[in-house]
Motif scaffolding. Structure first.
Motif: not given
Length: 565
Positions: A255-267, A269-281
């Motif tokens: 979390y210190k390096k990559f920032g806060k995670g998204r909580k359920p039902n939150e909007e 953000t591009q940050h979390h989309m980018d993280m999902a894309a990186a893990f997927q690849e």
């Protein structure tokens, strides 16, 4: 010889019946108890499979269970002896490993004694190592005489990946990785980070990834997991916490390096989309590296992929396109549900050395309901309905008009993908159709994509895929010139999770798609599972009717009967 195959140890409890090497029935318990991904013992599924097979408990000769609880127990004890860092971790190990095993075995033997008073009178029980039920078990029902074998999941008894080679009835192991070095747990961690439910919503993460830019975080994520030259996994565990069996999957360092995670039902953000894309690849890259190792070791044309990670159809698509293998086989129930089938066939072909005579290319192995059964329910519910002899033509007509229909036919599919017998269908030509179904029918996130089904003969006219995809487990690209033609099934990155349909396997569904093509010029249909978010796919006519009247479906076609609102 009658074999009852069972998966009940973790999630997706399932039962199957194999008679003299032929799969007669296979059903997930969730379809009957209506608890998605259920962990309950599959008693209802067992009873239903026996009913379909017209057998009784006394006819069962052997029971194959997709777990061997004592397998790798020494490695587990050594790991926890040297790595336990807190009392909480030790308690988690005792509860999740020792007590869990005790509870599950007590439940199994309690059920067993309820059917057979003693072990001497009942069928012989065989506990099969979990990964033998994944990769070798899938190989024995595959169309290939020789193949490289790859099992990838969270973990079985302790293994997380299993590499091997199969030739006829013989299987040899090439290598394994063990907990905590797990690609399944790696992907579960980002699912948790993105605010989804772990071991439940990994498909949502896969669907979210194309909205992100993997380059933003890929270099950093790739440093957290790597594959060595023999196909073994390695992790920088300082960024994770799943190795302590914690519900918190990630460490403070992450979390210190990559920032806060998204909580359920939150909007989102591009940050979390980018993280999902990186893990997927990174997941895809690691599996492709393992595939390279397997190819060098086996020099065979085909690959079996199994385990929960094998449900990542984007990854499978890259294997088809980029690996040296000509094609891959992923059984329709590639996760733990399919280990019931894998256990039965590992016993039959691998242990008993019976000839391989069955190929699992037909996913329709569940319950079927006749028109007589359906009419009885419709009349009992006092519903208005109409009979059509050519129901495929009527369905195609409704779809061409822009209606969203529930399509309930024949035997139920095995596995998480609706393959044309328990499906919600729509016209993919309509640009607003995806948003409409997500909002009014499925009640799920707006970004979630829908899959196309097409007749095999039309595949090359719309999709960039050289092989067949009968189980909707290989993502490919929609041809650029066709993306505006079928916008409702084209994801934001131009991809689609395709199902190819043949008349020989599913004539009614094939005819529906072909006749829709005759009416619209496009022999492609939007196909999603017949359920709403959080519920299992419908199993019975009652389930289908309930879903129909509680959603924005325009029509229900059930057998040869049509219901309208």
């Amino acid at each position: 010889m009658v074999i009852l195959g069972l998966n009940y140890y973790y999630h997706d409890s399932t039962a199957c019946i194999v008679v003299d090497g032929s799969l007669i029935a296979a059903i997930e318990e969730e379809r009957l108890n209506r608890d998605k991904h259920t962990r309950e013992f599959p008693k209802k599924a067992i009873d239903r499979c026996l009913k379909i097979a017209k057998l009784s408990y006394d006819d069962i000769d052997h029971i194959a269970v997709s777990i061997q609880p004592k397998h790798n127990s020494g490695k587990k004890l050594l790991y926890w002896a040297f790595n336990t860092k807190s009392l909480r971790s030790l308690k988690a190990f005792i509860n999740n490993e020792i007590l869990h095993a005790f509870r599950k075995q007590r439940g199994f033997w309690g059920w067993y004694k309820g059917q057979w008073v003693s072990k001497k009178k009942g069928p012989k029980v065989h506990f099969i190592p979990h990964h033998n039920c994944h990769a070798p078990g899938s190989f024995f029902v595959s169309p290939y005489k020789k193949a490289a074998l790859l099992g990838v999941d969270g973990s079985g008894e302790w293994a997380t990946t299993w590499l091997g080679y199969g030739n006829a009835n013989k299987v040899e192991i090439i290598g394994e990785s063990f907990f905590p070095y797990s690609l399944g747990s790696f992907y579960v961690a980002v699912t948790y980070y993105c605010g989804f439910k772990p071991y439940y919503d990994e498909g949502k993460t896969m669907g979210l990834a194309p909205l992100g830019n993997p380059k933003v975080y890929k270099e950093d994520i790739a440093k957290l997991v790597w594959v060595d030259d023999i196909g073994k996994l390695h992790f920088d565990l300082s960024y994770f916490n799943f190795q302590n069996l914690s519900l918190e999957r990630l460490s403070p360092k992450f979390y210190k390096k990559f920032g806060k995670g998204r909580k359920p039902n939150e909007e989102f953000t591009q940050h979390h989309m980018d993280m999902a894309a990186a893990f997927q690849e990174v997941l895809e890259d690691c599996v492709l590296e393992i595939c390279d190792v397997l190819y060098k070791k086996t020099k065979t044309d085909y690959l079996i992929v199994s385990g929960g990670v094998a449900l990542n159809s984007v990854m499978n698509g890259r294997i088809v396109r980029e690996s040296k293998f000509k094609d891959i086989y992923v059984m329709p129930a590639a996760g733990d549900n399919g280990t019931a089938i894998g256990a039965a066939y590992y016993l039959y072909n691998g242990v008993f050395k019976k000839p391989r005579t069955f190929i699992h290319l037909d996913p329709y192995v569940g319950t079927s309901y006749s028109n007589k059964d359906i009419k009885r329910v419709l009349k009992g519910s006092k519903l208005n309905y109409k009979y059509f002899e050519d129901i495929s033509d009527k369905g195609a007509e409704l779809l061409a008009e822009g209606n969203i229909i529930g399509w309930f036919q024949g035997k139920m599919e095995i596995g998480p993908r609706a393959l044309g017998n328990r499906s919600i269908l729509a016209n993919p030509n309509v640009p607003t159709m995806k948003d409409k179904i997500n909002a009014e029918v499925k009640f799920r996130e707006a970004y979630r994509p829908f899959a196309p089904s097409t007749i095999l003969e039309a595949k090359d006219d719309y999709f960039d895929l050289d092989v067949e995809a009968p189980f909707m487990l290989k993502v490919c690209n929609v041809l650029k010139e066709k993306q505006d033609v079928i916008p409702a099934v084209t994801h934001v990155d131009g991809s689609a999770r395709l199902q190819t349909v043949t008349r020989g396997l599913n004539p009614r569904y094939y005819d529906l798609i072909k006749k829709l093509g005759n009416k619209t010029g496009v022999p492609v249909v939007l196909n999603t599972s017949f359920n709403v978010q959080g519920e299992p796919v419908v199993e019975s006519p009652v389930d289908a009717i309930r879903c129909f009247f509680s959603t924005g479906l325009d029509a229900l076609i059930i057998g040869n009967y049509l219901l309208r609102k």
